[in-house]
Design a protein around this motif. Structure first.
Motif, PDB file in Angstrom:
ATOM      1  N   GLY A 102       0.860  -1.185   0.000  1.00  0.00           N
ATOM      2  CA  GLY A 102       0.000   0.000   0.000  1.00  0.00           C
ATOM      3  C   GLY A 102       0.889   1.225   0.000  1.00  0.00           C
ATOM      4  N   THR A 103       0.551   2.210  -0.826  1.00  0.00           N
ATOM      5  CA  THR A 103       1.394   3.408  -0.879  1.00  0.00           C
ATOM      6  C   THR A 103       0.542   4.662  -0.717  1.00  0.00           C
ATOM      7  OG1 THR A 103       1.194   3.479  -3.271  1.00  0.00           O
ATOM      8  CG2 THR A 103       3.184   2.449  -2.404  1.00  0.00           C
ATOM      9  N   VAL A 104       1.100   5.627  -0.015  1.00  0.00           N
ATOM     10  CA  VAL A 104       0.506   6.965   0.029  1.00  0.00           C
ATOM     11  C   VAL A 104       1.642   7.935  -0.240  1.00  0.00           C
ATOM     12  CG1 VAL A 104      -0.603   8.728   1.454  1.00  0.00           C
ATOM     13  CG2 VAL A 104      -1.291   6.345   1.689  1.00  0.00           C
ATOM     14  N   SER A 160     -12.096  18.065   1.138  1.00  0.00           N
ATOM     15  CA  SER A 160     -11.043  18.941   1.648  1.00  0.00           C
ATOM     16  C   SER A 160      -9.739  18.142   1.690  1.00  0.00           C
ATOM     17  CB  SER A 160     -11.398  19.436   3.047  1.00  0.00           C
ATOM     18  OG  SER A 160     -11.287  18.362   3.959  1.00  0.00           O
ATOM     19  N   LEU A 161      -8.632  18.833   1.937  1.00  0.00           N
ATOM     20  CA  LEU A 161      -7.330  18.142   1.939  1.00  0.00           C
ATOM     21  C   LEU A 161      -7.304  17.035   3.005  1.00  0.00           C
ATOM     22  CD1 LEU A 161      -4.450  17.970   0.812  1.00  0.00           C
ATOM     23  CD2 LEU A 161      -3.770  19.642   2.514  1.00  0.00           C
ATOM     24  N   GLY A 162      -7.801  17.369   4.203  1.00  0.00           N
ATOM     25  CA  GLY A 162      -7.809  16.388   5.293  1.00  0.00           C
ATOM     26  C   GLY A 162      -8.680  15.192   4.951  1.00  0.00           C
ATOM     27  N   GLU A 163      -9.843  15.473   4.364  1.00  0.00           N
ATOM     28  CA  GLU A 163     -10.751  14.388   3.976  1.00  0.00           C
ATOM     29  C   GLU A 163     -10.116  13.540   2.880  1.00  0.00           C
ATOM     30  OE1 GLU A 163     -14.931  16.822   4.835  1.00  0.00           O
ATOM     31  OE2 GLU A 163     -14.050  16.824   2.831  1.00  0.00           O
ATOM     32  N   ARG A 164      -9.455  14.221   1.941  1.00  0.00           N
ATOM     33  CA  ARG A 164      -8.827  13.488   0.841  1.00  0.00           C
ATOM     34  C   ARG A 164      -7.712  12.577   1.364  1.00  0.00           C
ATOM     35  NH1 ARG A 164      -4.664  13.571  -2.635  1.00  0.00           N
ATOM     36  NH2 ARG A 164      -3.763  15.501  -1.913  1.00  0.00           N
ATOM     37  N   MET A 165      -6.925  13.098   2.330  1.00  0.00           N
ATOM     38  CA  MET A 165      -5.833  12.275   2.858  1.00  0.00           C
ATOM     39  C   MET A 165      -6.382  11.048   3.566  1.00  0.00           C
ATOM     40  SD  MET A 165      -3.020  13.207   1.810  1.00  0.00           S
ATOM     41  CE  MET A 165      -2.135  11.936   2.677  1.00  0.00           C
ATOM     42  N   ARG A 166      -7.502  11.232   4.294  1.00  0.00           N
ATOM     43  CA  ARG A 166      -8.119  10.072   4.947  1.00  0.00           C
ATOM     44  C   ARG A 166      -8.575   9.066   3.886  1.00  0.00           C
ATOM     45  NH1 ARG A 166     -11.667  13.778   8.132  1.00  0.00           N
ATOM     46  NH2 ARG A 166     -13.303  12.247   7.878  1.00  0.00           N
ATOM     47  N   THR A 186       1.044  13.381   6.089  1.00  0.00           N
ATOM     48  CA  THR A 186       0.285  14.433   6.786  1.00  0.00           C
ATOM     49  C   THR A 186       0.594  15.817   6.228  1.00  0.00           C
ATOM     50  OG1 THR A 186       1.988  14.695   8.479  1.00  0.00           O
ATOM     51  CG2 THR A 186       0.233  13.120   8.955  1.00  0.00           C
ATOM     52  N   ILE A 187       1.250  15.850   5.091  1.00  0.00           N
ATOM     53  CA  ILE A 187       1.646  17.148   4.528  1.00  0.00           C
ATOM     54  C   ILE A 187       0.400  18.012   4.238  1.00  0.00           C
ATOM     55  CG2 ILE A 187       1.734  16.421   2.084  1.00  0.00           C
ATOM     56  CD1 ILE A 187       4.368  18.079   1.931  1.00  0.00           C
ATOM     57  N   GLY A 188       0.467  19.239   4.708  1.00  0.00           N
ATOM     58  CA  GLY A 188      -0.627  20.181   4.441  1.00  0.00           C
ATOM     59  C   GLY A 188      -1.825  20.051   5.361  1.00  0.00           C
ATOM     60  N   LEU A 189      -1.799  19.105   6.295  1.00  0.00           N
ATOM     61  CA  LEU A 189      -2.961  18.918   7.168  1.00  0.00           C
ATOM     62  C   LEU A 189      -2.875  19.826   8.396  1.00  0.00           C
ATOM     63  CD1 LEU A 189      -3.363  15.024   7.236  1.00  0.00           C
ATOM     64  CD2 LEU A 189      -4.407  16.680   5.698  1.00  0.00           C
TER      65      LEU A 189
END
Lengths: 330, 262
Positions: A102-104, A160-166, A186-189
């Motif tokens: 898995g990658t993020v 939103s950015l936070g929602e997208r990261m989740r 967590t960049i930008g959160l």
């Protein structure tokens, strides 16, 4: 415990264009015969990571962290060296490794912007050949854990950015990977979203016994999620060990707050700097290579009654900055 | 089976996407009566003036409708590849257990599955409205079969164009060259029979005539089974060539991949 990752003498360099200085003729020359130079991104790096370990890969910009992760996920081919990830050579068996990986990549997106998150997840389940029943169960679990319920039917472009990261992290966990590569997740959160993502990553990797490798410039990510730190600088490993050992090795100061029966306090010891002293509270910074904490406590206790004492370690940021500075000097 | 299902899932993504992006499709539909109307008037004027044309004016309008169908239907999928390369999102796509090019091609085919029927019907209606002549059903079938094959080929070519983003920041100039070559050598506006011999010779070394003139020629000339076999062979050969070229190019670029931002 067996190794999830074995890396031996891995090297990777990139060729970058170097513009000639000068006017139009130099520009034309660049166009016809561009000059390039090799920049070493990863230089004979070796390490092993055990299954289930949570490791932080840290270093300044351009240190080679992301390049190492991309080599280990098979995206990049190395110039030299060997790597084994879950028994696969990543760049030769990228697709087979992909089923377990898995990658993020925090600054990249693996979601389809025009699709709702639910459809993206369904598509990924197909790609990773997850049985429909298993996918439903896994999605329900992750949806609850990552509080994505209300977002599932919204197009990713509207998150939103936070929602997208989740959603990105959920996407990377859907096929229950044995190993997770997280490049600045967590960049930008904001602070709250960071804390939430860190807790989720830690819990989820513990629950799945997944190996986790994380790169970040945010020491909070490292402290909250990882047990071990690999510090890379100029493509080489500066430190590989437990986070606590890193602190012990590089910790040069401690911050001490004292409460005593004297309104103001002076401490006349080498390596002790009084930051503030008023209203019976004194804040000090102790240089550990010049004096000890015990000596400071003894000195204070001689002239007053000590009521309370709080000791803070130097922030990890400072520790790492010191390491980079030492490396640059050498 | 699982492999087929995962590629099929990308076809479905393409369908959903084309439906989401229907605004662009409506825009293209609006363009159809204008272009066909202008050329209908032009060919009628040429015919009335007694100037030589390869076919009757109404046949030429149907020809143009067929070539426009092939040109307008394929989604500009090279933009997606270019964006993936530019933004570095390709880093997320490569570790997946699926071929990147295969998944993008299937997505393109899914989009084509929406765009081709809509534009096909629009063009059919417009051409019928202007000419008031219906082509032979067998000719329509020829255009549909070979036109769809040509569109599939064009989608594959767009993927190849997109891969050029590994060297160029913007592949639009390459697209422009591709498009103009297709228009000229493929015979977009007029059948290739109207072109000078040497120009047709030149075109025969490229896939362009089999993409436009090949499918659309059924509407201006009598086509035969051998001609159909020849056209199918040409399309297959070029498809094979483009598949091999795509695979080699992709292997080449991924081996030399340098991702921006690490």
């Amino acid at each position: 415990m067996s190794n999830a990752v074995t890396v031996r003498e891995l090297s990777k360099s990139f060729r970058i264009r170097r513009a000639r200085s000068g006017g139009l003729s130099a520009r034309l020359h660049d166009l016809i015969a561009p000059q390039t130079e090799a920049v070493s991104a990863v230089d004979r790096v070796s390490f092993t990571i055990e299954k289930g370990e949570r490791v932080a890969f840290i270093g300044p910009n351009g240190a080679g962290k992301s390049t190492t992760l991309k080599l280990l996920s098979g995206i990049l081919y190395p110039d030299e060296g060997h790597a084994d990830v879950l028994g696969f050579v990543p760049w030769r068996e990228r697709k087979r490794l992909g089923f377990h990986l898995g990658t993020v990549f925090g600054q990249r997106s693996q979601l389809w912007h025009h699709l709702p998150a639910r459809e993206t997840f369904a598509l990924l389940a197909r790609v990773y050949e997850v049985e429909p029943a298993l996918h439903r169960a896994r999605l329900q679990l992750l949806t609850e854990r990552f509080a994505l319920g209300a977002l599932l039917d919204r197009p990713v472009s509207q998150l939103s950015l936070g929602e997208r990261m989740r959603a990105e992290i959920t996407a990377s966990l859907l096929h229950a990977p044995q190993i997770l590569f997280l490049d600045e997740p967590t960049i930008g959160l904001d602070v709250a979203a960071k804390a939430q993502v860190r807790a989720l990553l830690r819990e989820q990797s513990q629950q799945d016994n997944a190996t986790l490798i994380l790169t970040s410039h945010d020491t909070g990510d490292i402290e909250s999620v990882c047990q071990r730190v690999i510090v890379i600088h100029g493509g080489r490993i500066l430190w590989d060990g437990a986070l606590t050992a890193l602190r012990q090795r590089y910790l040069k100061t401690k911050r001490v707050t004292l409460l005593c029966d004297r309104e103001r306090l002076t401490v006349d010891l080498p390596g002790v700097q009084v930051l503030t002293s008023a209203n019976y509270q004194t804040e000090l910074v102790i240089q550990l290579d010049r004096t000890t904490l015990g000596a400071v406590v003894d000195a204070v206790a001689k002239g007053s009654t000590l009521r309370d004492l709080a000791i803070e370690d130097q922030p990890l940021d400072d520790v790492i900055r010191t390491m980079y500075a030492d490396a640059d000097r050498s | 089976m699982n492999t087929l299902l995962k590629y099929w899932a990308f076809v479905r993504v393409g369908v959903v996407r084309a439906l989401n992006e229907r605004g662009e499709l409506y825009g293209r539909l609006l363009f159809l009566p204008i272009i066909l109307g202008v050329f209908y008037e032009l060919w009628s004027a040429v015919g009335e003036a007694g100037m030589p044309t390869a076919s009757a004016p109404h046949d030429l309008v149907w020809y143009l409708a067929a070539t426009e169908w092939v040109v307008l239907s394929p989604p500009l999928i090279f933009n997606d590849v270019q964006e993936d390369v530019r933004r570095g999102d390709i880093a997320c796509a490569l570790p997946r257990p699926i071929s990147y090019l295969g998944s993008m091609f299937c997505q393109g085919m899914g989009m084509l599955a929406v765009r081709a029927p809509v534009l096909g019907l629009g063009l059919f209606a417009c051409a019928l409205a202007f000419t008031r002549v219906l082509p032979e059903p067998s000719d329509v079938l020829w255009v549909a079969a070979f036109g769809l094959a040509a569109m599939g080929f064009i989608v594959a070519c767009y993927l190849l164009l997109g891969l050029a983003a590994f060297w160029l920041d913007d592949v639009t100039p390459l697209y422009w060259i591709w498009q103009k070559s297709l228009f000229l050598l493929g015979g977009l506006m007029v059948p290739l029979e109207l072109y000078p011999e040497w120009f047709r010779e030149l075109g025969s070394f490229t896939p362009f005539p089999s993409l436009l003139s090949g499918p659309a020629s059924a509407l201006t000339t009598h086509v035969t089974t051998p001609a159909g076999i020849a056209l199918a062979t040409q399309l297959l050969s070029w498809s094979l060539g483009i598949t091999v070229a795509g695979a080699l190019l992709f292997t080449h670029v991924t081996r030399r991949l340098q991702l921006k931002g690490g």
